[in-house]
Design a protein around this motif. Structure first.
Motif, PDB file in Angstrom:
ATOM      1  N   UNK A   1      -4.266  11.296   0.885  1.00 12.94           N
ATOM      2  CA  UNK A   1      -2.894  11.148   1.647  1.00 12.94           C
ATOM      3  C   UNK A   1      -2.159   9.816   0.676  1.00 12.94           C
ATOM      4  N   UNK A   2      -2.764   9.194  -0.394  1.00  4.33           N
ATOM      5  CA  UNK A   2      -2.312   8.335  -1.574  1.00  4.33           C
ATOM      6  C   UNK A   2      -2.328   8.663  -2.557  1.00  4.33           C
ATOM      7  N   UNK A   3      -2.970   9.353  -3.264  1.00  7.73           N
ATOM      8  CA  UNK A   3      -3.135  10.487  -4.902  1.00  7.73           C
ATOM      9  C   UNK A   3      -2.069  11.288  -5.075  1.00  7.73           C
ATOM     10  N   UNK A   4      -1.786  12.108  -4.256  1.00  4.88           N
ATOM     11  CA  UNK A   4      -0.274  13.586  -4.377  1.00  4.88           C
ATOM     12  C   UNK A   4       0.286  12.629  -4.675  1.00  4.88           C
ATOM     13  N   UNK A   5       0.953  11.472  -3.787  1.00  5.30           N
ATOM     14  CA  UNK A   5       2.169  11.330  -3.868  1.00  5.30           C
ATOM     15  C   UNK A   5       2.505  10.015  -5.105  1.00  5.30           C
ATOM     16  N   UNK A   6       1.205   9.641  -5.022  1.00  6.21           N
ATOM     17  CA  UNK A   6       1.501   8.961  -6.057  1.00  6.21           C
ATOM     18  C   UNK A   6       1.967   9.426  -7.710  1.00  6.21           C
ATOM     19  N   UNK A   7       1.390  10.373  -7.708  1.00  5.27           N
ATOM     20  CA  UNK A   7       1.713  11.125  -8.965  1.00  5.27           C
ATOM     21  C   UNK A   7       2.965  11.796  -8.774  1.00  5.27           C
ATOM     22  N   UNK A   8       3.581  12.155  -7.458  1.00  3.10           N
ATOM     23  CA  UNK A   8       4.757  13.094  -7.388  1.00  3.10           C
ATOM     24  C   UNK A   8       5.849  12.044  -7.269  1.00  3.10           C
ATOM     25  N   UNK A   9       5.310  10.716  -6.757  1.00  2.00           N
ATOM     26  CA  UNK A   9       7.002   9.251  -6.991  1.00  2.00           C
ATOM     27  C   UNK A   9       6.479   8.923  -8.484  1.00  2.00           C
ATOM     28  N   UNK A  10       5.649   8.849  -8.846  1.00  2.76           N
ATOM     29  CA  UNK A  10       5.190   8.756 -10.201  1.00  2.76           C
ATOM     30  C   UNK A  10       5.364   6.559 -10.002  1.00  2.76           C
ATOM     31  N   UNK A  11       4.223   6.258  -9.050  1.00  2.00           N
ATOM     32  CA  UNK A  11       3.987   5.334  -8.340  1.00  2.00           C
ATOM     33  C   UNK A  11       2.745   4.108  -8.484  1.00  2.00           C
ATOM     34  N   UNK A  12       2.443   3.376  -8.745  1.00  2.00           N
ATOM     35  CA  UNK A  12       1.474   2.446  -7.861  1.00  2.00           C
ATOM     36  C   UNK A  12       2.128   2.837  -6.659  1.00  2.00           C
ATOM     37  N   UNK A  13       0.175   2.637  -6.174  1.00  2.00           N
ATOM     38  CA  UNK A  13      -0.476   2.513  -5.036  1.00  2.00           C
ATOM     39  C   UNK A  13       0.788   2.094  -3.594  1.00  2.00           C
ATOM     40  N   UNK A  14       1.407   0.294  -4.279  1.00  2.00           N
ATOM     41  CA  UNK A  14       1.928  -0.265  -3.515  1.00  2.00           C
ATOM     42  C   UNK A  14       3.464   1.073  -2.637  1.00  2.00           C
ATOM     43  N   UNK A  15       4.211   1.659  -3.669  1.00  2.24           N
ATOM     44  CA  UNK A  15       4.960   2.379  -3.915  1.00  2.24           C
ATOM     45  C   UNK A  15       5.196   3.005  -2.940  1.00  2.24           C
ATOM     46  N   UNK A  16       3.659   3.535  -2.287  1.00  2.00           N
ATOM     47  CA  UNK A  16       4.018   3.931  -1.192  1.00  2.00           C
ATOM     48  C   UNK A  16       4.501   3.981  -0.050  1.00  2.00           C
TER      49      UNK A  16
END
Ligand code: NAP
Length: 303
Positions: free
Chosen positions: A188-203
């Protein structure tokens, strides 16, 4: 009885260093003679914690040594686990214990199939460490280690040695459920952080997407690990995103270092298990496709 630790990476050095520092006979299993030669020049490994570095002496050998192995800690990445275990499988005595430190799911079963003479014990860890030089590790995050054997609820007789070594641990009879829950949070967290190139809080800007993934993950967890593993998934994920807002997740760190990710044993395993059960997971499938495409663009393996 000696501990053998295969893999002189972050967790391998952390585990070997703590065992050896407490006086337990411990030997590092290194990839090849060149690696052994460079270890012998140093003679010690270094563990740094809160800016304080400790040198620990221990022995080392290559897989080619023929000393029997009774207790092994497999401390490589999930994608290296099958090859690594094959290199020492014939050295494992009947009834040997093998502790598998790999994140995600899938590699453990593949390893166990290669060593029917041994008992495999699975680990889920919240400790954090990174290598800051060869044979040098920085112990950055205190945490807990849950250990368990899905096929045998009896704890091994060496847990007291982990105690002696100051390695936090707890025996659990539900290690599969723990690993599944951790895998779901990761998906739920890691792939989206890679795709959005963001830190966890970016989600926090993509919570609807996270919520959609959690709905599919809950159904998968209910089927693969039972309803108690699925309860409150989105609430926990959101809480983790807020609590670790300034952190970079491990998958993003791998990508930024140009290293292979463990996607196959995380999101890949979730999608494979869903397909095998005939469970539709369109959002997870789409996420996997986007992530794999992004990894290829970055010149990294897509599995
Ligand atoms: P790492 O730093 O990359 O260390 C893996 C080590 O295994 C490397 O030194 C690698 O050598 C070695 N290796 C691989 N195949 C080998 C072989 N056939 N023979 C000998 N050595 C071999 O990885 P890590 O961070 O310790 O992670 C290990 C596992 O723990 C992963 O599944 C990870 O997700 C999980 N984990 C890590 C942490 C953490 O904080 N680091 C926390 C929780 C879970 P080369 O460098 O030569 O390839």
């Amino acid at each position: 009885m000696s501990w053998h630790v295969l893999g002189a990476g972050s967790l391998g050095l952390l585990w070997a260093g703590r065992l050896a520092a407490s006086g337990l006979p411990t030997s590092l299993l290194l990839r090849n003679q060149a690696s052994l030669d460079s270890f012998l020049q140093a003679g010690t490994i270094a563990i740094t914690r809160q800016q304080q570095s400790t040198a620990v002496a221990l022995s080392a050998q290559t897989a080619a040594t023929d000393e029997p192995i009774r207790r092994l800690i497999l401390a490589c990445k999930a994608y290296d686990a099958e090859t690594a275990i094959a290199s020492i499988a014939q050295r494992l005595v009947d009834g040997a214990d093998v502790l598998l430190l790999q994140n995600g799911l899938g590699s453990q079963a593949a390893v166990a199939a290669q060593i029917p003479q041994a008992r495999c014990i699975l680990l889920s860890s919240t400790e954090g460490a990174f290598r800051d030089g060869s044979f040098s590790v920085n112990f950055a995050g205190a945490g807990q280690n849950w250990l368990g054997d899905p096929h045998n609820p009896a704890p091994p007789d060496w847990l007291n040695e982990l105690q002696q070594a100051g390695i936090p641990h707890q025996w659990t009879t539900s290690i599969d459920q723990r690993l599944w829950r951790k895998l779901a949070v990761n998906c739920a967290i890691n792939p989206l952080c890679v795709l959005h190139a963001c830190r966890n809080g970016g989600l926090l800007e993509h919570l609807q997407e996270v919520h959609g993934l959690c709905l599919e993950l809950v159904t998968l967890l209910e089927q693969c690990a039972g309803s108690s593993s699925a309860a409150g998934l989105f609430a926990e994920v959101e809480q983790i995103i807020r609590a670790t807002a300034s952190n970079q997740c491990s998958m993003l760190q791998d990508v930024q270092r140009g290293q292979r990710t463990e996607i196959r044993y995380l999101l890949g395993h979730a999608c494979t298990q869903a397909h095998q059960r005939g469970l539709p997971v369109p959002q997870l499938d789409a996420l996997q496709q986007r992530l794999r495409a992004q990894l290829l663009v970055l010149g990294l393996p897509d599995d």
